[in-house]
Scaffold this motif. Structure first.
Motif, PDB file in Angstrom:
ATOM      1  N   TYR A 179       0.815  -1.274  -0.147  1.00 24.29           N
ATOM      2  CA  TYR A 179       0.204  -0.123   0.075  1.00 24.29           C
ATOM      3  C   TYR A 179       0.861   1.478   0.096  1.00 24.29           C
ATOM      4  N   ASP A 180       0.478   2.244  -0.748  1.00 22.34           N
ATOM      5  CA  ASP A 180       1.088   3.554  -0.906  1.00 22.34           C
ATOM      6  C   ASP A 180       0.640   4.448   0.513  1.00 22.34           C
ATOM      7  N   CYS A 181       1.141   3.885   1.457  1.00 33.12           N
ATOM      8  CA  CYS A 181       0.969   4.706   2.782  1.00 33.12           C
ATOM      9  C   CYS A 181       2.256   4.718   3.691  1.00 33.12           C
ATOM     10  N   PRO A 182       2.332   5.593   4.569  1.00 30.25           N
ATOM     11  CA  PRO A 182       3.392   5.589   5.395  1.00 30.25           C
ATOM     12  C   PRO A 182       3.225   4.479   6.450  1.00 30.25           C
ATOM     13  N   PRO A 183       4.667   3.786   6.719  1.00 36.65           N
ATOM     14  CA  PRO A 183       4.738   2.631   7.580  1.00 36.65           C
ATOM     15  C   PRO A 183       3.950   2.999   9.006  1.00 36.65           C
ATOM     16  N   LEU A 184       3.288   1.996   9.566  1.00 38.43           N
ATOM     17  CA  LEU A 184       3.000   2.248  11.030  1.00 38.43           C
ATOM     18  C   LEU A 184       4.389   2.604  11.863  1.00 38.43           C
ATOM     19  N   ARG A 185       3.926   3.432  12.974  1.00 40.81           N
ATOM     20  CA  ARG A 185       5.243   3.909  13.572  1.00 40.81           C
ATOM     21  C   ARG A 185       5.470   2.726  14.774  1.00 40.81           C
ATOM     22  N   GLU A 186       6.817   2.678  14.938  1.00 42.53           N
ATOM     23  CA  GLU A 186       7.120   1.901  15.972  1.00 42.53           C
ATOM     24  C   GLU A 186       6.507   1.863  17.388  1.00 42.53           C
ATOM     25  N   GLU A 187       5.969   3.130  17.810  1.00 45.12           N
ATOM     26  CA  GLU A 187       5.250   2.990  19.087  1.00 45.12           C
ATOM     27  C   GLU A 187       3.970   2.367  18.930  1.00 45.12           C
ATOM     28  N   LEU A 235       3.300  -0.299  17.052  1.00 44.23           N
ATOM     29  CA  LEU A 235       3.605  -1.515  16.825  1.00 44.23           C
ATOM     30  C   LEU A 235       4.012  -1.997  18.243  1.00 44.23           C
ATOM     31  N   GLU A 236       4.836  -1.297  19.026  1.00 37.42           N
ATOM     32  CA  GLU A 236       5.254  -1.802  20.255  1.00 37.42           C
ATOM     33  C   GLU A 236       3.891  -1.980  21.190  1.00 37.42           C
ATOM     34  N   THR A 237       3.001  -0.936  21.141  1.00 34.70           N
ATOM     35  CA  THR A 237       1.640  -0.980  21.864  1.00 34.70           C
ATOM     36  C   THR A 237       0.921  -2.337  21.490  1.00 34.70           C
ATOM     37  N   ILE A 238       0.874  -2.458  20.450  1.00 35.18           N
ATOM     38  CA  ILE A 238       0.100  -3.929  19.752  1.00 35.18           C
ATOM     39  C   ILE A 238       0.860  -5.020  20.574  1.00 35.18           C
ATOM     40  N   ASN A 239       2.075  -4.932  20.687  1.00 36.05           N
ATOM     41  CA  ASN A 239       2.858  -6.170  21.372  1.00 36.05           C
ATOM     42  C   ASN A 239       2.432  -6.409  22.463  1.00 36.05           C
ATOM     43  N   TRP A 240       2.599  -5.216  23.466  1.00 31.53           N
ATOM     44  CA  TRP A 240       2.614  -5.174  24.898  1.00 31.53           C
ATOM     45  C   TRP A 240       1.031  -5.446  25.069  1.00 31.53           C
ATOM     46  N   MET A 241       0.247  -4.850  24.506  1.00 31.44           N
ATOM     47  CA  MET A 241      -1.293  -5.190  24.832  1.00 31.44           C
ATOM     48  C   MET A 241      -1.692  -6.479  24.849  1.00 31.44           C
ATOM     49  N   ALA A 242      -1.054  -7.235  23.512  1.00 34.65           N
ATOM     50  CA  ALA A 242      -1.350  -8.599  23.161  1.00 34.65           C
ATOM     51  C   ALA A 242      -0.664  -9.557  24.432  1.00 34.65           C
ATOM     52  N   GLU A 243       0.491  -9.117  24.991  1.00 32.36           N
ATOM     53  CA  GLU A 243       1.003  -9.706  26.152  1.00 32.36           C
ATOM     54  C   GLU A 243       0.181  -9.783  27.280  1.00 32.36           C
ATOM     55  N   HIS A 262      -5.930   1.551  30.291  1.00 36.04           N
ATOM     56  CA  HIS A 262      -4.559   0.907  30.579  1.00 36.04           C
ATOM     57  C   HIS A 262      -3.851   1.091  28.872  1.00 36.04           C
ATOM     58  N   LEU A 263      -4.687   0.968  27.858  1.00 35.18           N
ATOM     59  CA  LEU A 263      -4.286   1.129  26.662  1.00 35.18           C
ATOM     60  C   LEU A 263      -3.634   2.511  26.389  1.00 35.18           C
ATOM     61  N   ALA A 264      -4.282   3.589  26.930  1.00 32.18           N
ATOM     62  CA  ALA A 264      -3.608   4.992  26.982  1.00 32.18           C
ATOM     63  C   ALA A 264      -2.430   4.860  27.675  1.00 32.18           C
ATOM     64  N   VAL A 265      -2.240   4.427  28.712  1.00 30.83           N
ATOM     65  CA  VAL A 265      -1.013   4.513  29.444  1.00 30.83           C
ATOM     66  C   VAL A 265       0.214   3.813  28.701  1.00 30.83           C
ATOM     67  N   ILE A 266      -0.266   2.652  27.957  1.00 30.82           N
ATOM     68  CA  ILE A 266       0.824   1.873  27.256  1.00 30.82           C
ATOM     69  C   ILE A 266       1.285   2.728  26.079  1.00 30.82           C
ATOM     70  N   ARG A 267       0.181   3.146  25.355  1.00 35.91           N
ATOM     71  CA  ARG A 267       0.415   4.164  24.102  1.00 35.91           C
ATOM     72  C   ARG A 267       1.335   5.321  24.484  1.00 35.91           C
ATOM     73  N   ALA A 268       0.877   5.864  25.571  1.00 38.60           N
ATOM     74  CA  ALA A 268       1.670   6.983  25.887  1.00 38.60           C
ATOM     75  C   ALA A 268       3.238   6.769  26.375  1.00 38.60           C
ATOM     76  N   LYS A 269       3.321   5.733  27.077  1.00 41.19           N
ATOM     77  CA  LYS A 269       4.763   5.187  27.356  1.00 41.19           C
ATOM     78  C   LYS A 269       5.346   5.033  25.827  1.00 41.19           C
ATOM     79  N   PHE A 270       5.018   4.085  25.248  1.00 42.11           N
ATOM     80  CA  PHE A 270       5.728   4.059  23.687  1.00 42.11           C
ATOM     81  C   PHE A 270       6.018   5.243  23.054  1.00 42.11           C
ATOM     82  N   ALA A 271       4.944   6.112  23.078  1.00 43.99           N
ATOM     83  CA  ALA A 271       5.206   7.152  22.253  1.00 43.99           C
ATOM     84  C   ALA A 271       6.011   8.333  22.967  1.00 43.99           C
ATOM     85  N   GLY A 272       6.275   8.211  24.495  1.00 46.21           N
ATOM     86  CA  GLY A 272       7.156   9.047  25.007  1.00 46.21           C
ATOM     87  C   GLY A 272       6.346  10.385  25.312  1.00 46.21           C
ATOM     88  N   ILE A 273       5.172  10.338  25.743  1.00 47.40           N
ATOM     89  CA  ILE A 273       4.360  11.714  25.849  1.00 47.40           C
ATOM     90  C   ILE A 273       3.463  11.726  27.039  1.00 47.40           C
TER      91      ILE A 273
END
Ligand code: ADP
Ligand code: ZN
Length: 732
Positions: A70-78, A80-88, A336-347
């Motif tokens: 697809y012609d669209c920017p890649p999903l950002r690391e933060e 991808l990390e959020t998905i990973n952490w939430m799955a765990e 919980h998801l918001a905490v994790i997303r903020a953590k990986f985004a560093g915000i």
């Protein structure tokens, strides 16, 4: 086939799997981590995201090619990390979490260019005289030399499409492709800032003092304390840095009002995001968020999965609200998801509430969250005067629900032209219909639940599965007519009682029966404008609204939430009663709240009437600590369902038999497993339900234990379903 190993990548596909599959990259193409692709999976095509190099090599000849990049920017690391952490943590599969990220499929398709029309000057000069009036009007608009869309021309010239088509046919105008102009003007951080008072200013300074990067602030202050205005200023800071912001609200019904309030402060609307939007709207927002042209989003919990370009701040308003917990199979908590997303985004994440969750209060107490308190209302008006009505002594007789003392207050309000709100968290007319002759109770045929009468629409409904039947005229069991009685009140019944006592009062009933759309918004607006005297509503009215003329709140059944008996019953009751009482007297005049209860001795009511939230939190935290319950311990639930009760039980027993008894990594001595037990709602949508509850200490990794358990236990089959809920919020 001869594939080059360098060109093999692992791709997470948006189906219910936890591990990625390997694919090869077609010659001449390149992908990177985060690239969104389409791949074949079995006989189907799926969308997926490139994660990186595969862990294990797979046989060359089984490898398939990526089909489309697809012609669209890649999903950002933060993300991808959020998905990973939430799955765990939640045990939701990575693939399903990815599906939530890729929830706007149309956004990936190439946007159709926008077509517009321009004037062909040569023709116009020669053929002007022969034109109809309608055609002339169109040409006048195009005389500015710019390109105009068909829609724009139709609306402004007030002509039909055929007029424009006709002009094109004779060559007077011609089609051009133009760039889409974003319909989202950027919010302006300096548009209309309010001057904060001292207490607000101090709170803002505390927010500004927090470290750059990840951090959670709990903005904990009385209703009407001006919390929204405080976080608006922090939002302005982030917008000035050119970054994006996200505000989450617990209810879709609140978004439109909040977007307007945002526009007053920032001069532009924030984009709206929730599950009830059309596919096209979603695609537009998704793209805009990803390419950075949309700077501000206000939405429901699913907005936490949006692929922001450079997210700078998340605000979770009314952070205590249980609507933030999703429990439909994808069991996660938005906080919980918001905490994790903020953590990986560093915000920064701001949690705002007048009645924080015990979890957040606990985290603030131990210094994990920065605790920012607002003690006074902005308006300086005192919090409402809360009175307890002891229904053991004051309950009205037979089929009536409102005590004399409260009726007297409503009367006073009517005389003073002030609004009254009666709160009862129960939709419909009556929660139970009973046959007086034989005792038969009307029950849902799919669920172990009574059917609730909805008198306005002459129906009995199941609030669990949605089953509706026409209101019966005779008993299903004994056939007797005229023997059916309504037992207990819902909002419609309270409305009837008010109608009888105050026939001239203008009254309105508000509940989720009205949906969340335009009709409901219109009612809210009418209430704001003082078009109603008595408002009777469910929790829908307890949240977020600001009714200037409302000075009296009556809670019909303050014990309702306590009767539910789950571990958060007291907490939830305290929160909702504080919130609903806080609706009274926000502007101009001090409000009054009357709580009708049969348990006036309960500590909750003392805390409410003395506005002693500190006392309540302390008491409740002590109880939780002694019992090892959240936030001092951890829980996980397994809900097993099947068409036969014995089937559900026997699978549940086999699960328990497979619970790991030892572990090399964790100490299992304090782990407790309860059940299997019949769920309180024993049958739901035709399925029998059984529960298992697991309790551990706080520092125990319960998620990994549960995963290990399930990996080594028999899988549910033969129509048996098993849902796992980490940190469950409901227990029915
Ligand atoms: P909360 O979010 O804490 O319930 P709000 O932010 O909604 O409180 O503020 C309550 C009311 O006071 C709102 O009508 C708001 O516009 C007003 N208000 C708050 N702070 C200010 C301020 N600094 N200047 C003017 N009005 C304010
Ligand atoms: Zn049902």
């Amino acid at each position: 086939m001869n594939k080059n190993y360098d060109n093999i990548v692992s791709i997470l596909v948006n189906v219910a799997v936890n591990e990625p599959y390997s694919y090869s990259v077609p010659d001449g193409k390149s992908v990177r981590r985060g690239t969104i692709v389409r791949v074949p999976l079995g006989a189907r095509k799926q969308i997926g995201v490139v994660l990186g190099k595969p862990k294990n090599n797979i046989a060359h000849n089984r490898l398939r090619d990526i089909e489309y990049i697809y012609d669209c920017p890649p999903l950002r690391e933060e993300l991808l990390e959020t998905i990973n952490w939430m799955a765990e943590y939640t045990l939701i599969t990575r693939g399903m979490l990815l599906r939530s990220v890729l929830s706007a499929k149309k956004a990936l398709e190439k946007e159709k260019p926008l077509l517009a029309y321009k004037l062909n000057n040569k023709f116009y000069a020669t053929s002007e005289k022969k034109l109809t009036r309608a055609r002339k009007k169109v040409l006048n608009i195009l005389a500015d030399g710019l390109a105009h869309t068909k829609r724009d021309l139709k609306e402004r010239a007030m002509v039909s499409a055929s007029v424009i088509d006709g002009l094109e046919k004779i060559g007077v105008i011609y089609k051009v492709e133009i760039d889409k102009i974003s319909e989202f003007t950027s919010p302006n951080p300096n548009f209309a800032p309010l001057k904060l008072n001292k207490e607000q200013m101090k709170a803002l300074k505390n927010l500004r003092k927090m470290d750059k990067g990840f951090g959670v602030a709990l903005l904990d202050g009385v209703t009407g304390g001006g919390k929204t205005e405080i976080f608006f200023e922090k939002i302005a800071d982030i917008l000035r840095e050119g970054r994006q912001i996200l505000i989450l609200l617990p209810e879709i019904a609140l978004t439109d009002g909040f977007i307007e309030r945002f526009a007053l402060r920032f001069g532009a609307k924030a984009a709206k995001w929730h599950s009830e939007m059309s596919e096209n709207q979603r695609a537009k927002i998704w793209r805009g968020v990803m390419n950075g042209s949309i700077r501000a989003v206000i939405g429901a919990r699913s907005a936490l999965f949006l692929p922001f370009y450079n997210l700078g701040l998340i605000v979770l308003d009314e952070e205590h609200d249980s609507a933030y917990k999703q429990s439909d199979g994808m069991n996660y908590h938005a906080r919980h998801l918001a905490v994790i997303r903020a953590k990986f985004a560093g915000i920064m994440l701001i949690l705002s509430s007048a009645t924080p969750s015990l979890e957040s209060r606990f985290n603030a107490n131990i210094g994990k969250y920065k605790h920012i308190r607002i003690e006074n209302r902005y308006s300086k008006i005192a919090l409402p005067d809360v009175k307890i009505i002891n229904m053991r002594e004051e309950a009205p007789k037979g089929g009536k629900w409102v005590a004399d003392e409260l009726i007297l207050e409503i009367k006073k309000n009517l005389q003073h032209n002030e609004q009254s709100l009666l709160f009862l968290n129960r939709r419909g007319y009556a929660p139970l219909t009973l046959c007086r002759a034989c005792g038969y109770r009307f029950q849902c045929s799919n669920c172990s639940a009574w059917l609730v009468e909805h008198r306005f629409v002459h129906k009995l409904m199941c609030h669990h599965c949605g089953l509706e039947i026409k209101k019966p005229t005779k008993c299903f069991a004994c056939g007797q007519t005229d023997s059916l009685v309504a037992v207990g009140p819902g909002v419609e019944r309270i409305a009837q009682e008010m109608q009888e006592i105050f026939p001239d009062a203008r009254q309105v009933v508000l509940s989720s029966d009205m949906g969340s759309g335009a009709a409901l918004r219109e009612k809210f607006m009418q209430i704001e404008q003082g078009e109603y005297d008595i408002i009777i509503g469910t929790q829908l009215v307890a949240k977020g609204h600001h009714f200037e003329k409302l000075t009296l709140v009556g809670v019909i059944d303050a014990d309702l939430g306590l009767a539910q008996g789950d571990l958060r019953a007291a907490e939830k009751t305290f929160q909702i009663l504080t919130q609903v009482s806080g609706r009274a007297g926000r502007v101009g005049k001090r409000g009054r709240a009357y709580l009708q209860t049969y348990h006036s001795e309960n500590k909750i009511f003392k805390a409410l009437s003395q506005h002693d939230s500190e006392g309540f939190y302390e008491h409740e935290l002590t109880i939780r600590k002694e019992a090892g319950l959240p936030p001092y311990g951890r829980l996980a639930a397994m809900i097993i369902s099947a068409d036969k009760n014995e089937k559900a039980f026997s699978y549940a027993r086999s699960l328990i038999a497979h619970a790991p008894k030892s572990s090399n990594v964790q100490d299992l001595r304090n782990l407790k497993i309860y059940g299997p037990a019949q769920a309180p709602i024993s049958v739901l949508r035709g399925l029998h339900r059984v529960r298992i509850l697991v309790q551990s200490e706080k520092n125990f990794n319960l998620s990994s234990y549960m995963r290990f358990w399930l990996d080594n236990a028999p899988k549910p089959k033969g129509g048996i379903k098993m849902q796992i809920d980490i940190e469950p919020m409901n227990f029915y």
